[in-house]
Design a protein around this motif. Structure first.
Motif, PDB file in Angstrom:
ATOM      1  N   ILE A  62       0.836  -1.210   0.000  1.00  0.00           N
ATOM      2  CA  ILE A  62       0.000   0.000   0.000  1.00  0.00           C
ATOM      3  C   ILE A  62       0.869   1.257   0.000  1.00  0.00           C
ATOM      4  O   ILE A  62       1.833   1.359   0.773  1.00  0.00           O
ATOM      5  CB  ILE A  62      -0.917   0.024   1.246  1.00  0.00           C
ATOM      6  N   THR A  63       0.511   2.204  -0.837  1.00  0.00           N
ATOM      7  CA  THR A  63       1.209   3.489  -0.869  1.00  0.00           C
ATOM      8  C   THR A  63       0.422   4.491  -0.010  1.00  0.00           C
ATOM      9  O   THR A  63      -0.572   4.121   0.615  1.00  0.00           O
ATOM     10  CB  THR A  63       1.314   4.008  -2.311  1.00  0.00           C
ATOM     11  N   GLY A  64       0.857   5.736  -0.009  1.00  0.00           N
ATOM     12  CA  GLY A  64       0.141   6.780   0.733  1.00  0.00           C
ATOM     13  C   GLY A  64       0.004   8.020  -0.128  1.00  0.00           C
ATOM     14  O   GLY A  64       0.551   8.082  -1.238  1.00  0.00           O
ATOM     15  N   ALA A  71       5.858  15.998  -3.158  1.00  0.00           N
ATOM     16  CA  ALA A  71       6.143  16.186  -1.728  1.00  0.00           C
ATOM     17  C   ALA A  71       7.561  15.744  -1.383  1.00  0.00           C
ATOM     18  O   ALA A  71       8.122  14.851  -2.008  1.00  0.00           O
ATOM     19  CB  ALA A  71       5.150  15.387  -0.885  1.00  0.00           C
ATOM     20  N   VAL A  72       8.106  16.361  -0.368  1.00  0.00           N
ATOM     21  CA  VAL A  72       9.386  15.941   0.203  1.00  0.00           C
ATOM     22  C   VAL A  72       9.081  15.198   1.492  1.00  0.00           C
ATOM     23  O   VAL A  72       8.636  15.773   2.457  1.00  0.00           O
ATOM     24  CB  VAL A  72      10.276  17.162   0.503  1.00  0.00           C
ATOM     25  N   VAL A  73       9.158  13.872   1.521  1.00  0.00           N
ATOM     26  CA  VAL A  73       9.587  12.954   0.485  1.00  0.00           C
ATOM     27  C   VAL A  73       8.472  11.931   0.272  1.00  0.00           C
ATOM     28  O   VAL A  73       7.958  11.408   1.255  1.00  0.00           O
ATOM     29  CB  VAL A  73      10.840  12.199   0.942  1.00  0.00           C
ATOM     30  N   GLY A  74       8.182  11.585  -0.943  1.00  0.00           N
ATOM     31  CA  GLY A  74       7.092  10.643  -1.210  1.00  0.00           C
ATOM     32  C   GLY A  74       7.607   9.367  -1.825  1.00  0.00           C
ATOM     33  O   GLY A  74       7.251   8.993  -2.941  1.00  0.00           O
ATOM     34  N   SER A  75       8.464   8.664  -1.081  1.00  0.00           N
ATOM     35  CA  SER A  75       9.172   7.517  -1.675  1.00  0.00           C
ATOM     36  C   SER A  75       8.669   6.158  -1.203  1.00  0.00           C
ATOM     37  O   SER A  75       9.107   5.146  -1.706  1.00  0.00           O
ATOM     38  CB  SER A  75      10.656   7.601  -1.293  1.00  0.00           C
ATOM     39  N   ARG A  76       7.758   6.145  -0.219  1.00  0.00           N
ATOM     40  CA  ARG A  76       7.612   4.855   0.481  1.00  0.00           C
ATOM     41  C   ARG A  76       6.308   4.118   0.230  1.00  0.00           C
ATOM     42  O   ARG A  76       5.295   4.695  -0.170  1.00  0.00           O
ATOM     43  CB  ARG A  76       7.827   5.083   1.987  1.00  0.00           C
ATOM     44  N   TYR A  97      12.256   3.086  -5.043  1.00  0.00           N
ATOM     45  CA  TYR A  97      11.490   3.510  -6.217  1.00  0.00           C
ATOM     46  C   TYR A  97      10.271   2.635  -6.493  1.00  0.00           C
ATOM     47  O   TYR A  97       9.484   2.937  -7.383  1.00  0.00           O
ATOM     48  CB  TYR A  97      12.417   3.529  -7.451  1.00  0.00           C
ATOM     49  N   PHE A  98      10.113   1.529  -5.750  1.00  0.00           N
ATOM     50  CA  PHE A  98       8.995   0.640  -6.057  1.00  0.00           C
ATOM     51  C   PHE A  98       7.646   1.273  -5.717  1.00  0.00           C
ATOM     52  O   PHE A  98       6.695   1.193  -6.508  1.00  0.00           O
ATOM     53  CB  PHE A  98       9.142  -0.708  -5.317  1.00  0.00           C
ATOM     54  N   GLY A  99       7.539   1.901  -4.529  1.00  0.00           N
ATOM     55  CA  GLY A  99       6.261   2.503  -4.119  1.00  0.00           C
ATOM     56  C   GLY A  99       5.759   3.515  -5.145  1.00  0.00           C
ATOM     57  O   GLY A  99       4.615   3.411  -5.625  1.00  0.00           O
ATOM     58  N   PRO A 100       6.606   4.492  -5.536  1.00  0.00           N
ATOM     59  CA  PRO A 100       6.171   5.436  -6.554  1.00  0.00           C
ATOM     60  C   PRO A 100       5.784   4.746  -7.877  1.00  0.00           C
ATOM     61  O   PRO A 100       4.816   5.139  -8.529  1.00  0.00           O
ATOM     62  CB  PRO A 100       7.409   6.340  -6.746  1.00  0.00           C
ATOM     63  N   ALA A 101       6.526   3.681  -8.252  1.00  0.00           N
ATOM     64  CA  ALA A 101       6.202   2.991  -9.516  1.00  0.00           C
ATOM     65  C   ALA A 101       4.831   2.326  -9.438  1.00  0.00           C
ATOM     66  O   ALA A 101       4.076   2.313 -10.421  1.00  0.00           O
ATOM     67  CB  ALA A 101       7.276   1.946  -9.826  1.00  0.00           C
ATOM     68  N   ALA A 202       6.068  -3.143 -11.115  1.00  0.00           N
ATOM     69  CA  ALA A 202       5.203  -2.020 -11.475  1.00  0.00           C
ATOM     70  C   ALA A 202       5.968  -1.045 -12.348  1.00  0.00           C
ATOM     71  O   ALA A 202       7.185  -0.891 -12.203  1.00  0.00           O
ATOM     72  CB  ALA A 202       4.698  -1.326 -10.219  1.00  0.00           C
ATOM     73  N   ARG A 203       5.238  -0.421 -13.237  1.00  0.00           N
ATOM     74  CA  ARG A 203       5.824   0.669 -14.018  1.00  0.00           C
ATOM     75  C   ARG A 203       4.690   1.525 -14.566  1.00  0.00           C
ATOM     76  O   ARG A 203       3.552   1.079 -14.667  1.00  0.00           O
ATOM     77  CB  ARG A 203       6.692   0.129 -15.146  1.00  0.00           C
TER      78      ARG A 203
END
Ligand code: SF4
Length: 620
Positions: A62-64, A71-76, A97-101, A202-203
């Motif tokens: 799950i992302t957020g 946003a600083v930082v939206g990586s998780r 980079y997986f969460g954003p992908a 994911a991509r």
């Protein structure tokens, strides 16, 4: 729907089906994202008594709302499920980079149930997903799997994968991404292995809708400036990352020594190989997660000596301590090697290092012998055997087969007093922060829904402009233990919020609190206040606790090892004489949470105030 793609997927691996799931407004507003949303779904979906490694368990990614935005930082992203290590609520989170992908692939979250007949991976793109045959990937290391997926699908494919440890159902297995970033805790790599799910790939290029993109862009500039100006702990993270904390932790008494029975400065002296300056010759380049201006990580390669060529992400503080002070190891290069093995085989480095420390003490006590270890002589600081044993755990070879279950189950099987050497809370090996240095950690380790975790209530993560001004700073003396427990509610709530929005706790520590809240408001279009966020975080913790009660786990019945709370106290070192008054601190925390001091059961009034009275029956 601002901040979200508005699409979640439910994958039944037994049936091979993929169904969309609504991400409704109530889920978004009441639980924000990440494991908040995950807990609210799983508390209903996983039946009481479900086997964590059976088909009824549900594994969610799950992302957020921060994830993949400006946003600083939206990586998780976070992973959730019933933990095979604790038998209760499990979650873990990872950057990279997986969460954003996943989000740019068009979905906020994917949940897996059932068990696939053969190994599979899930490919997510453009909001759709398909299950693909992973028979050819099964048995491969993490790096080989990521390499192969990129060869087959393209360089933009980002994957969360398990290594052989997860496939072999090690209860201390992690889920890995970006060749060494780990969703490490809770043993969820084994859940993925039990489902014969090798990877999620994911991509995509989908843009996350944001309520006020211009405002968010402006906030990004301001946040980057705050980091440049050294706000909070940003200078520390930028300059060294957590690798720069190892010597500080080892000298102060924060790092456990010799499986938690030793004293800093006595049983483990100044580890000069672990200063950041000593690590620097092995650093090849800086490494950061998705659009992060802090860039706290590094890529390393050992330049010389027995472990020359060992490489990967720099061992974080937790790894350096688990494979350093806690096993009395002064050889930094061997820690890089152990880290490489864990990352490539898919083991949680905290649990793996703790399990090695447990095994050494069993060997010292004669509970394990060379017959059990395939001829390996275990001893404190014997770095070659420490590295070898890590390999054996990953491969489940000889004694490694038993140790792959984690120290608590291994101790139960070994008997002969081995239980005292498994240092844990509720089955989860403890992280490398000692309650004898910061007493509130004892309460957090024992009573958090995910026990034995250092990232679930961060009273030491005091962002500048934190509205609770009198909250004691992490490690500020152990003389006065009274009056500290009441702050755990706010600390827990805010850690949950920042874990769930998809940001990094190091950003939380490096930015002003207003900035963190404003970014969330700019993304979602709802003007959040600090108090609303505390209430939301508190709600999330209560839902996670409801999950545990449903599965037979009561916070007051969770065991924490005596050594970790100073029973008996150490005789020497910076934390000599400290015994944590865990009952008093717990009572203070429970009172503040509106939980019964004797049992930890929330009052119906508090559940009503949090808008989750429907969960009252879960608490019995
Ligand atoms: S601070 Fe470090 S761990 Fe956190 S997002 Fe940035 S690079 Fe990743």
């Amino acid at each position: 729907m601002n901040g979200y793609m508005g699409r979640m997927l439910w994958v039944d691996l037994t049936a091979g089906t993929i169904e969309p799931m609504p991400l409704d407004g109530e889920l978004r507003e009441k639980y924000v994202g990440g494991y908040g949303i995950g807990a609210r779904i799983l508390v209903d979906k996983i039946p009481a008594g479900a086997d964590p490694l059976g088909p009824e368990n549900v594994l969610g990614f799950i992302t957020g709302p921060y994830t993949a935005t400006d946003a600083v930082v939206g990586s998780r992203y976070v992973v959730v499920g019933k933990s095979p290590l604790t038998g209760g609520w499990g979650d873990a989170n990872s950057g990279g980079y997986f969460g954003p992908a996943l989000k740019q692939g068009g979905v906020d979250a994917v949940f897996f149930t059932g068990i696939s007949e053969k190994p599979v991976y899930l490919l997510v793109e453009e909001g759709e997903a398909k299950l693909c045959d992973a028979s050819g990937l099964w048995g491969m290391s993490v790096s080989a799997t990521e390499d192969r997926l990129k060869e087959d699908l393209g360089k933009d494919a980002r994957a969360a994968v398990i290594g052989p440890a997860g496939e072999k159902l090690s209860r201390i297995a992690a889920i890995m991404n970006d060749y060494g970033r780990a969703a490490g805790r809770s043993g969820l790599g084994a859940v993925m292995g039990s489902k014969r799910l090798k990877a999620i790939v994911a991509r995509g290029k989908a843009k996350v809708p944001v309520a006020d993109p211009e405002r968010l862009k402006g906030l990004r500039s301001k946040a980057s400036k705050q980091i440049k100006d050294g706000t909070g702990f940003s200078s520390f993270y930028t300059a060294t990352g957590t690798a720069g904390y190892t010597v500080i932790g080892a000298e102060s008494g924060d790092s456990p020594v010799k499986n938690w029975k030793g004293a800093a400065g006595v049983d483990y002296e100044y580890p000069k190989e672990f200063t950041y300056e000593a690590q620097e010759p092995h650093i090849e380049k800086r490494w950061g997660c998705y659009r992060c201006p802090i860039v706290c990580s590094r890529m390393v390669k050992v330049k010389d000596g027995f472990y020359a060529g060992a490489k990967g992400h720099i061992p974080e503080y937790e790894t350096q301590s688990a494979y350093g002070s806690n096993v009395v190891n002064y050889d930094y290069r061997s820690v890089v090697k152990a880290n490489e093995i864990c990352n490539d085989q898919g083991l949680d480095t905290i649990s793996a290092g703790a399990t090695v420390a447990f095994a050494i003490e069993c060997f010292e006590a004669g509970i394990l012998t060379e017959k059990d270890t395939d001829g390996l002589k275990l001893d404190w600081g014997a770095h070659q055997s420490i590295v070898k044993l890590t390999e054996m755990i990953a491969e489940r070879r000889a004694i490694g087969d038993l140790l792959a279950e984690g120290p608590v189950l291994a101790a139960q099987k070994l008997g002969k007093g081995a239980e005292a050497f498994a240092i844990h809370a509720g089955g989860s090996p403890l992280p490398m922060h000692d309650p004898r240095f910061e007493p509130t950690l004892a309460v957090i380790y024992r009573t958090n829904a995910s026990p034995g975790r250092h990232t679930q209530a961060c009273q030491y993560l005091l962002a500048p402009n934190h509205p609770v001004k009198d909250m004691p700073m992490f490690g500020q003396g152990t003389d006065v233990q009274e009056g500290r427990g009441k702050y755990i509610r706010v600390a827990t709530a805010m850690a949950h919020i920042f874990n769930c929005v998809g940001t990094c706790l190091f950003a939380y520590l490096s930015l002003e609190m207003d900035m963190l809240i404003e970014q969330l408001s700019a993304i979602t279009g709802k003007e959040w206040t600090f108090d609303e966020l505390v209430e939301t975080g508190e709600r999330i913790e209560n839902v996670r606790q409801a999950f545990n009660w449903k599965h037979g786990i009561r916070p007051m019945e969770v065991e924490i090892s005596d050594r970790a709370i100073g029973v008996p106290p150490l005789k020497e070192g910076p934390t000599a004489g400290v015994t944590v008054d865990i009952e008093k601190l717990t009572a203070e925390y429970f009172e503040d949470m509106g939980w019964d001091v004797g049992t930890g059961r929330p009052s119906v009034e508090r559940l009503k105030r949090l808008g989750i009275e429907e969960l009252a029956p879960a608490f019995g």
